[in-house]
Motif scaffolding. Sequence first.
Motif, PDB file in Angstrom:
ATOM      1  N   TYR A  74       1.087  -1.321   0.438  1.00  0.00           N
ATOM      2  CA  TYR A  74      -0.395  -0.503   0.018  1.00  0.00           C
ATOM      3  C   TYR A  74       0.837   1.442   0.259  1.00  0.00           C
ATOM      4  O   TYR A  74       0.043   2.389  -0.373  1.00  0.00           O
ATOM      5  CB  TYR A  74      -1.019   0.415   1.208  1.00  0.00           C
ATOM      6  N   HIS A  75       1.776   1.076  -0.702  1.00  0.00           N
ATOM      7  CA  HIS A  75       3.005   2.528  -0.376  1.00  0.00           C
ATOM      8  C   HIS A  75       3.211   3.124   0.472  1.00  0.00           C
ATOM      9  O   HIS A  75       3.643   3.699   0.298  1.00  0.00           O
ATOM     10  CB  HIS A  75       2.448   2.920  -1.223  1.00  0.00           C
ATOM     11  N   LEU A  76       3.389   2.419   1.847  1.00  0.00           N
ATOM     12  CA  LEU A  76       3.337   2.828   2.753  1.00  0.00           C
ATOM     13  C   LEU A  76       4.900   2.697   4.031  1.00  0.00           C
ATOM     14  O   LEU A  76       5.166   3.252   4.240  1.00  0.00           O
ATOM     15  CB  LEU A  76       3.007   2.672   4.051  1.00  0.00           C
ATOM     16  N   LEU A  77       5.468   1.843   2.623  1.00  0.00           N
ATOM     17  CA  LEU A  77       6.585   1.637   3.662  1.00  0.00           C
ATOM     18  C   LEU A  77       7.717   1.251   1.890  1.00  0.00           C
ATOM     19  O   LEU A  77       6.233   1.089   1.330  1.00  0.00           O
ATOM     20  CB  LEU A  77       7.013   0.325   4.243  1.00  0.00           C
ATOM     21  N   ASP A  78       8.977   2.073   1.919  1.00  0.00           N
ATOM     22  CA  ASP A  78       9.447   1.253   0.857  1.00  0.00           C
ATOM     23  C   ASP A  78      10.554   0.073   1.370  1.00  0.00           C
ATOM     24  O   ASP A  78      10.624  -0.046   2.908  1.00  0.00           O
ATOM     25  CB  ASP A  78      10.617   2.707   0.297  1.00  0.00           C
ATOM     26  N   ALA A  79      11.259  -0.142   0.800  1.00  0.00           N
ATOM     27  CA  ALA A  79      12.137  -1.145   1.125  1.00  0.00           C
ATOM     28  C   ALA A  79      13.350  -1.229   0.169  1.00  0.00           C
ATOM     29  O   ALA A  79      14.136   0.034  -1.181  1.00  0.00           O
ATOM     30  CB  ALA A  79      12.065  -2.558   0.404  1.00  0.00           C
ATOM     31  N   ASP A  80      14.794  -0.868   1.268  1.00  0.00           N
ATOM     32  CA  ASP A  80      15.750  -0.437   0.654  1.00  0.00           C
ATOM     33  C   ASP A  80      16.530  -2.292   1.347  1.00  0.00           C
ATOM     34  O   ASP A  80      17.006  -1.952   2.646  1.00  0.00           O
ATOM     35  CB  ASP A  80      16.143   0.607   1.230  1.00  0.00           C
ATOM     36  N   ASN A  81      17.647  -2.927   0.371  1.00  0.00           N
ATOM     37  CA  ASN A  81      18.468  -3.680   0.991  1.00  0.00           C
ATOM     38  C   ASN A  81      17.992  -4.675   2.071  1.00  0.00           C
ATOM     39  O   ASN A  81      18.928  -4.675   2.770  1.00  0.00           O
ATOM     40  CB  ASN A  81      19.586  -2.630   1.515  1.00  0.00           C
ATOM     41  N   GLY A  82      16.945  -4.948   1.648  1.00  0.00           N
ATOM     42  CA  GLY A  82      15.945  -5.581   2.880  1.00  0.00           C
ATOM     43  C   GLY A  82      15.439  -4.788   3.693  1.00  0.00           C
ATOM     44  O   GLY A  82      14.929  -5.958   5.147  1.00  0.00           O
ATOM     45  N   ARG A  83      16.380  -3.942   4.355  1.00  0.00           N
ATOM     46  CA  ARG A  83      15.377  -3.384   5.207  1.00  0.00           C
ATOM     47  C   ARG A  83      14.242  -2.253   5.062  1.00  0.00           C
ATOM     48  O   ARG A  83      13.941  -1.818   3.369  1.00  0.00           O
ATOM     49  CB  ARG A  83      16.707  -1.786   6.020  1.00  0.00           C
ATOM     50  N   HIS A  84      12.961  -2.130   5.948  1.00  0.00           N
ATOM     51  CA  HIS A  84      11.655  -1.599   5.326  1.00  0.00           C
ATOM     52  C   HIS A  84      12.510   0.327   5.816  1.00  0.00           C
ATOM     53  O   HIS A  84      12.821   0.145   6.878  1.00  0.00           O
ATOM     54  CB  HIS A  84      10.221  -2.394   5.684  1.00  0.00           C
ATOM     55  N   VAL A  85      11.539   0.838   5.382  1.00  0.00           N
ATOM     56  CA  VAL A  85      11.698   2.453   5.519  1.00  0.00           C
ATOM     57  C   VAL A  85      10.593   3.016   5.535  1.00  0.00           C
ATOM     58  O   VAL A  85       9.390   2.593   4.509  1.00  0.00           O
ATOM     59  CB  VAL A  85      12.668   2.867   4.628  1.00  0.00           C
ATOM     60  N   LEU A  86      10.310   4.041   6.158  1.00  0.00           N
ATOM     61  CA  LEU A  86       9.214   5.392   5.439  1.00  0.00           C
ATOM     62  C   LEU A  86       9.126   5.506   4.364  1.00  0.00           C
ATOM     63  O   LEU A  86      10.094   6.460   4.038  1.00  0.00           O
ATOM     64  CB  LEU A  86       8.418   5.940   6.833  1.00  0.00           C
ATOM     65  N   PRO A  88       7.973   9.009   1.557  1.00  0.00           N
ATOM     66  CA  PRO A  88       8.066   9.909   1.788  1.00  0.00           C
ATOM     67  C   PRO A  88       7.199  11.004   2.743  1.00  0.00           C
ATOM     68  O   PRO A  88       6.909  10.758   4.317  1.00  0.00           O
ATOM     69  CB  PRO A  88       8.492  10.308   0.112  1.00  0.00           C
ATOM     70  N   PRO A  89       5.951  10.770   1.835  1.00  0.00           N
ATOM     71  CA  PRO A  89       4.060  11.113   3.012  1.00  0.00           C
ATOM     72  C   PRO A  89       4.186  11.096   4.497  1.00  0.00           C
ATOM     73  O   PRO A  89       3.870  11.187   4.916  1.00  0.00           O
ATOM     74  CB  PRO A  89       4.051  10.795   1.371  1.00  0.00           C
ATOM     75  N   VAL A  90       4.852   8.897   4.486  1.00  0.00           N
ATOM     76  CA  VAL A  90       3.981   8.228   5.097  1.00  0.00           C
ATOM     77  C   VAL A  90       4.698   9.370   7.084  1.00  0.00           C
ATOM     78  O   VAL A  90       4.306   9.573   7.801  1.00  0.00           O
ATOM     79  CB  VAL A  90       4.452   6.853   5.559  1.00  0.00           C
ATOM     80  N   ASN A  91       5.876   9.421   6.994  1.00  0.00           N
ATOM     81  CA  ASN A  91       6.786  10.046   7.795  1.00  0.00           C
ATOM     82  C   ASN A  91       5.800  11.162   8.155  1.00  0.00           C
ATOM     83  O   ASN A  91       6.145  10.916   9.763  1.00  0.00           O
ATOM     84  CB  ASN A  91       8.042  10.068   7.610  1.00  0.00           C
ATOM     85  N   SER A  92       5.463  12.127   7.736  1.00  0.00           N
ATOM     86  CA  SER A  92       5.322  13.159   8.336  1.00  0.00           C
ATOM     87  C   SER A  92       3.438  12.887   9.215  1.00  0.00           C
ATOM     88  O   SER A  92       3.238  13.519   9.535  1.00  0.00           O
ATOM     89  CB  SER A  92       5.212  14.548   7.799  1.00  0.00           C
ATOM     90  N   LEU A  93       3.024  12.051   8.290  1.00  0.00           N
ATOM     91  CA  LEU A  93       1.031  11.557   7.691  1.00  0.00           C
ATOM     92  C   LEU A  93       1.404  11.194   9.277  1.00  0.00           C
ATOM     93  O   LEU A  93       0.128  10.828  10.066  1.00  0.00           O
ATOM     94  CB  LEU A  93       0.441  10.751   7.165  1.00  0.00           C
ATOM     95  N   LEU A  94       1.926  10.048   9.575  1.00  0.00           N
ATOM     96  CA  LEU A  94       1.721   8.938  10.378  1.00  0.00           C
ATOM     97  C   LEU A  94       2.955   8.584  11.602  1.00  0.00           C
ATOM     98  O   LEU A  94       2.081   7.838  12.512  1.00  0.00           O
ATOM     99  CB  LEU A  94       1.579   7.621  10.247  1.00  0.00           C
ATOM    100  N   ALA A  95       3.370   9.272  11.951  1.00  0.00           N
ATOM    101  CA  ALA A  95       4.738   8.718  12.771  1.00  0.00           C
ATOM    102  C   ALA A  95       4.589   9.992  13.915  1.00  0.00           C
ATOM    103  O   ALA A  95       4.149  10.692  13.101  1.00  0.00           O
ATOM    104  CB  ALA A  95       6.347   8.351  12.409  1.00  0.00           C
TER     105      ALA A  95
END
Length: 96
Positions: A74-86, A88-95
């Motif tokens: 649902y495009h809430l997380l991105d994946a980067d080298n086996g790790r999940h990161v927020l 971009p827009p989710v960080n300011s909206l949900l965290a």
Amino acid sequence: MANSETLSLHQQAEKLQEWRDGFQAVYVIATGVQTGFFDQFAAHPQGLTAQELAQRTACHAPYVAIWCASAYRYHLLDADNGRHVLAPPVNSLLAG
């Protein structure tokens, strides 16, 4: 015979799928907020694996892995080298 205002079975199925996807996305968001998953990702901008997230939140690791996969879908997380990161827009909206 169906008129132009009547949805075809295919159109009805598409509408139901859109509704179901929307409901599931809301569930994924609510779960992420309630468990503190989004806050954990915000606190770790380098990202977390599902296992690390499970350890930090004391949640069941297989459940967390499914949640991460769903959040990615649902495009809430991105994946980067086996790790999940927020995402971009989710960080300011949900965290936080």
